[in-house]
Design a protein around this motif. Structure first.
Motif, PDB file in Angstrom:
ATOM      1  N   LYS A  39       0.816  -1.224   0.000  1.00 31.40           N
ATOM      2  CA  LYS A  39       0.000   0.000   0.000  1.00 31.40           C
ATOM      3  C   LYS A  39       0.844   1.266   0.000  1.00 31.40           C
ATOM      4  O   LYS A  39       0.537   2.231  -0.698  1.00 31.40           O
ATOM      5  N   THR A  40       1.911   1.272   0.787  1.00 32.57           N
ATOM      6  CA  THR A  40       2.733   2.494   0.866  1.00 32.57           C
ATOM      7  C   THR A  40       3.521   2.705  -0.428  1.00 32.57           C
ATOM      8  O   THR A  40       3.636   3.840  -0.916  1.00 32.57           O
ATOM      9  N   HIS A  41       4.026   1.634  -1.029  1.00 34.71           N
ATOM     10  CA  HIS A  41       4.716   1.782  -2.312  1.00 34.71           C
ATOM     11  C   HIS A  41       3.757   2.303  -3.381  1.00 34.71           C
ATOM     12  O   HIS A  41       4.117   3.153  -4.199  1.00 34.71           O
ATOM     13  N   THR A  58       6.539   9.164   3.082  1.00 34.45           N
ATOM     14  CA  THR A  58       6.751   8.026   3.984  1.00 34.45           C
ATOM     15  C   THR A  58       5.409   7.663   4.595  1.00 34.45           C
ATOM     16  O   THR A  58       4.462   8.425   4.515  1.00 34.45           O
ATOM     17  N   SER A  59       5.341   6.509   5.179  1.00 34.86           N
ATOM     18  CA  SER A  59       4.091   6.101   5.801  1.00 34.86           C
ATOM     19  C   SER A  59       3.795   7.009   6.995  1.00 34.86           C
ATOM     20  O   SER A  59       4.621   7.145   7.888  1.00 34.86           O
ATOM     21  N   PRO A  60       2.639   7.657   7.013  1.00 30.83           N
ATOM     22  CA  PRO A  60       2.351   8.623   8.083  1.00 30.83           C
ATOM     23  C   PRO A  60       1.887   7.933   9.364  1.00 30.83           C
ATOM     24  O   PRO A  60       0.802   8.152   9.859  1.00 30.83           O
ATOM     25  N   ILE A  77      -3.397   9.387   4.037  1.00 31.13           N
ATOM     26  CA  ILE A  77      -3.883   9.017   5.369  1.00 31.13           C
ATOM     27  C   ILE A  77      -3.563   7.542   5.618  1.00 31.13           C
ATOM     28  O   ILE A  77      -3.755   6.712   4.731  1.00 31.13           O
ATOM     29  N   ASP A  78      -3.021   7.243   6.794  1.00 29.59           N
ATOM     30  CA  ASP A  78      -2.747   5.851   7.157  1.00 29.59           C
ATOM     31  C   ASP A  78      -3.418   5.564   8.496  1.00 29.59           C
ATOM     32  O   ASP A  78      -3.039   6.129   9.522  1.00 29.59           O
ATOM     33  N   LEU A  79      -4.402   4.690   8.482  1.00 31.81           N
ATOM     34  CA  LEU A  79      -5.197   4.448   9.691  1.00 31.81           C
ATOM     35  C   LEU A  79      -4.745   3.210  10.467  1.00 31.81           C
ATOM     36  O   LEU A  79      -5.464   2.720  11.329  1.00 31.81           O
ATOM     37  N   ILE A 105      -6.248   6.583   1.340  1.00 32.12           N
ATOM     38  CA  ILE A 105      -6.331   6.055   2.707  1.00 32.12           C
ATOM     39  C   ILE A 105      -5.782   4.638   2.775  1.00 32.12           C
ATOM     40  O   ILE A 105      -6.324   3.727   2.137  1.00 32.12           O
ATOM     41  N   GLU A 106      -4.688   4.469   3.525  1.00 30.84           N
ATOM     42  CA  GLU A 106      -4.193   3.110   3.797  1.00 30.84           C
ATOM     43  C   GLU A 106      -4.962   2.562   4.999  1.00 30.84           C
ATOM     44  O   GLU A 106      -5.298   3.301   5.906  1.00 30.84           O
ATOM     45  N   TRP A 107      -5.194   1.269   5.019  1.00 31.56           N
ATOM     46  CA  TRP A 107      -5.980   0.611   6.078  1.00 31.56           C
ATOM     47  C   TRP A 107      -7.380   1.213   6.154  1.00 31.56           C
ATOM     48  O   TRP A 107      -7.902   1.503   7.231  1.00 31.56           O
TER      49      TRP A 107
HETATM   50 MG    MG Z   1       1.831   1.206   4.686  1.00 33.29          MG
END
Ligand code: MG
Ligand code: ADP
Length: 163
Positions: A39-41, A58-60, A77-79, A105-107
Motif C-alpha cells: 500500500k505504501t509503495h 513516507t508512511s504517516p 492518510i494511514d489508519l 487512505i491506507e488501512w
Molecule cells: Mg503502509
C-alpha cells in the motif's frame, strides 16, 4: 472489478503513478490489505503521478495524515494505528475527504462505516514474496470512468501482467 499482478515493487509504484496522473480534485482512493502488501509503495507512485516534489513520501504512521503539494493537494492518510473510529473526527477525516485534493487512505478498513459511498477501492494481497495482486473496485460513476481509463492505459502500456 479488475485486477493486476505486479512482480516487483517498481511495478506496483508504476501502477500507482498511472493512477496518480489521472486523479482529480475530490477523488478518494481507499487501500485495503495486510501489512507489507504494498500500500505504501503504491501511495508513493500516486504521489509521483500527482507531481509531488517537495518531500519524500513516507508512511504517516504517527500523524495519520501527511499533506503534500503536487499538481493538486495530496492527502495521504494511514489508519493503521487508529484505535477507535471516534478518533477520525479529531484528525479531520471528513474535511480531507470533502476537500479539493486527492485523498488516499491506507488501512481503509479501519474507517469502514465512515467512508463515502463513491470511491475507488484497491485490495492488496500477497501472491508470493515479490508478487502482489491489486484488485480494483469502483463505486460510483466517477470511479467507474476512472477505472476504465486506468485499465485502458495500463493495458496499452503492457508494463504489467493483467489477469
Ligand atoms: Mg503502509
Ligand atoms: P504496506 O504499506 O501495505 O504495509 P509497503 O508498501 O510498506 O506495504 O511494503 C511492501 C513490502 O513488500 C516492501 O518491503 C516491498 O519491498 C515488498 N514487496 C515485494 N514485492 C512487492 C510488490 N510486487 N509490490 C510492492 N511491494 C512489494
Amino acid at each position: 472489478m479488475f485486477s493486476i499482478i505486479t512482480s516487483n515493487t517498481e511495478q506496483t509504484e508504476e501502477v500507482g503513478r498511472v493512477l496518480g496522473s489521472m486523479l482529480e480534485p475530490g477523488d478518494l482512493v481507499c487501500l485495503f490489505g495486510d501489512l507489507g502488501a504494498g500500500k505504501t509503495h503504491f501511495s508513493f507512485g500516486i504521489a509521483q503521478g500527482l507531481q509531488v516534489r517537495d518531500q519524500y513520501i513516507t508512511s504517516p504512521t504517527f500523524t495519520f495524515v501527511n499533506e503534500y503539494r503536487g499538481r493538486i493537494p495530496f492527502y495521504h492518510i494511514d489508519l493503521y494505528r487508529l484505535k477507535d473510529p471516534s478518533e477520525l473526527e479529531s484528525i479531520g477525516f471528513e474535511e480531507y475527504i470533502d476537500s479539493d485534493g486527492a485523498t488516499v487512505i491506507e488501512w481503509a478498513e479501519q474507517a469502514e462505516d465512515e467512508l463515502p459511498a463513491d470511491k475507488l477501492n484497491v485490495y492488496f494481497s500477497d501472491v508470493s514474496e515479490n508478487s502482489r495482486e491489486l484488485g480494483f473496485f469502483a463505486e460510483g460513476e466517477r470511479y467507474e470512468k476512472l477505472l476504465a481509463d486506468l485499465k485502458k492505459t495500463i493495458g496499452d502500456k503492457k508494463v504489467i501482467e493483467i489477469k
